[in-house]
Design a protein around this motif. Structure first.
Motif, PDB file in Angstrom:
ATOM      1  N   ARG A 139      46.175 -30.921  25.286  1.00 50.57           N
ATOM      2  CA  ARG A 139      47.039 -30.973  23.923  1.00 50.57           C
ATOM      3  C   ARG A 139      46.039 -30.180  22.538  1.00 50.57           C
ATOM      4  O   ARG A 139      46.355 -30.267  21.586  1.00 50.57           O
ATOM      5  CB  ARG A 139      47.039 -32.351  24.024  1.00 50.57           C
ATOM      6  CG  ARG A 139      48.155 -32.569  24.489  1.00 50.57           C
ATOM      7  CD  ARG A 139      48.400 -34.645  23.884  1.00 50.57           C
ATOM      8  NE  ARG A 139      47.282 -35.614  24.941  1.00 50.57           N
ATOM      9  CZ  ARG A 139      47.426 -35.811  25.546  1.00 50.57           C
ATOM     10  NH1 ARG A 139      48.355 -35.730  26.226  1.00 50.57           N
ATOM     11  NH2 ARG A 139      46.221 -36.518  25.247  1.00 50.57           N
ATOM     12  N   ALA A 140      44.855 -30.163  23.135  1.00 51.83           N
ATOM     13  CA  ALA A 140      43.767 -29.537  22.158  1.00 51.83           C
ATOM     14  C   ALA A 140      43.856 -28.159  21.453  1.00 51.83           C
ATOM     15  O   ALA A 140      43.817 -27.959  20.743  1.00 51.83           O
ATOM     16  CB  ALA A 140      41.991 -30.166  21.717  1.00 51.83           C
ATOM     17  N   VAL A 141      44.152 -27.448  23.248  1.00 56.61           N
ATOM     18  CA  VAL A 141      44.777 -26.422  22.619  1.00 56.61           C
ATOM     19  C   VAL A 141      45.938 -26.052  22.100  1.00 56.61           C
ATOM     20  O   VAL A 141      45.170 -25.402  21.294  1.00 56.61           O
ATOM     21  CB  VAL A 141      45.019 -25.820  24.616  1.00 56.61           C
ATOM     22  CG1 VAL A 141      45.072 -24.081  24.163  1.00 56.61           C
ATOM     23  CG2 VAL A 141      42.908 -25.866  25.630  1.00 56.61           C
ATOM     24  N   LEU A 142      47.083 -26.800  21.895  1.00 52.19           N
ATOM     25  CA  LEU A 142      48.073 -26.762  21.907  1.00 52.19           C
ATOM     26  C   LEU A 142      47.724 -26.882  20.287  1.00 52.19           C
ATOM     27  O   LEU A 142      49.179 -26.172  19.581  1.00 52.19           O
ATOM     28  CB  LEU A 142      49.221 -27.878  22.154  1.00 52.19           C
ATOM     29  CG  LEU A 142      49.553 -26.804  23.707  1.00 52.19           C
ATOM     30  CD1 LEU A 142      50.455 -28.049  24.252  1.00 52.19           C
ATOM     31  CD2 LEU A 142      50.012 -25.627  24.604  1.00 52.19           C
ATOM     32  N   ASP A 143      47.181 -27.443  19.836  1.00 57.85           N
ATOM     33  CA  ASP A 143      47.154 -27.537  18.783  1.00 57.85           C
ATOM     34  C   ASP A 143      46.375 -26.974  18.113  1.00 57.85           C
ATOM     35  O   ASP A 143      46.932 -26.351  16.748  1.00 57.85           O
ATOM     36  CB  ASP A 143      46.076 -28.764  17.887  1.00 57.85           C
ATOM     37  CG  ASP A 143      46.168 -29.944  18.479  1.00 57.85           C
ATOM     38  OD1 ASP A 143      47.232 -30.732  18.934  1.00 57.85           O
ATOM     39  OD2 ASP A 143      45.391 -30.945  19.043  1.00 57.85           O
TER      40      ASP A 143
END
Length: 264
Positions: free
Chosen positions: A61-65
């Motif tokens: 999810r941090a990557v997708l942010d």
């Protein structure tokens, strides 16, 4: 789909359908391994099937942010990243050569297309972000060819986010997908693959004119963000941006091979 094919117009590496009906497809249907990439010398690389088949975790999810605009997930696998982005209301498309992977992605509520990155794709030259996660920087066994292809998919100044190997490695080899018995049951044989650590990826990218937008480690996984060449000034940070409306619908369906993206 044939085991090996080539699109001369793209000057691409062979497209290898290693995931048709073999151990990879079985693993995706069951949601667990063991599953490995096996080199011709017998060395085995474990594949994280359970994590791939789960929902996106905090590292994902941090990557997708960081994603900008419309997102193309290359080698989307069972679709956890596509589904997460779709749930956020983002414009996203997954591509994978595995029918089982595409079907799984659609069941999760994402859009996916069964196609190789080296085949013609919708929205070429207009994607805001391309993802190469879970070792997919190795697709085709030729990092330079893959980086060149991704650059043609992105809009000018677009963002590539790649997950690299956890060690500093620059390796090209022939591999097979095998299950816990060590037997490749799909009948597709060996195919070219690459393993790249972050330093190797950045070397290849620098030679091809990419700019480094960031590199980080999280949860024992390593990532690099690269920005394609742009005729105009582009921000060097990999920050979230609004989606570009490339895909005509976010309905949970498999798009047709001809019109998965709005004509614009």
């Amino acid at each position: 789909m044939s085991t090996r094919s080539r699109d001369p117009a793209l000057n691409s590496p062979p497209v290898v359908s290693w995931a048709g009906a073999g151990p990879y497809a079985v693993a995706l249907r069951t949601g667990h391994g063991p599953l490995f990439l096996r080199r011709t010398d017998g060395w085995l690389l474990p594949l994280e099937v359970e994590r791939w088949c789960a929902r996106a975790d905090p590292v994902d999810r941090a990557v997708l942010d960081r994603c900008e605009g419309a997102v193309l997930d290359v080698g989307c696998g069972p679709g956890r990243l596509v589904a997460e982005l779709a749930a956020r209301g983002r414009t996203v498309l997954g591509i994978d050569i595995s029918e089982a992977a595409v079907d799984h992605t659609v069941r999760l509520g994402g859009q996916a297309l069964r196609r190789s990155v080296f085949e013609p794709l919708p929205g070429e030259g207009r994607w805001g972000t391309v993802l190469l996660m879970d070792g997919n920087v190795g697709i085709g066994g030729d990092p330079c060819a893959l980086l060149g292809r991704v650059a043609r998919l992105l809009r000018p100044g677009g963002l590539l986010i790649a997950e690299t190997a956890a060690v500093d490695v620059d390796e090209r080899s022939e591999v097979q997908v095998v299950d816990g018995t060590g037997v490749e049951t799909g009948g597709h044989g060996a195919f070219p693959w690459a393993r790249l650590g972050t330093p190797a990826l950045l070397r290849y990218a620098g030679r091809a004119g990419w700019r480094t937008a960031g590199q980080w480690t999280a949860g024992g996984r390593r990532f690099a963000a690269l920005r394609s060449r742009s005729p105009r000034s582009a921000s060097s940070s990999a920050e979230p941006a609004n989606s570009t409306a490339l895909i005509s619908s976010q309905r949970a369906r498999k798009p047709s091979a001809d019109r998965p993206v709005a004509d614009r």
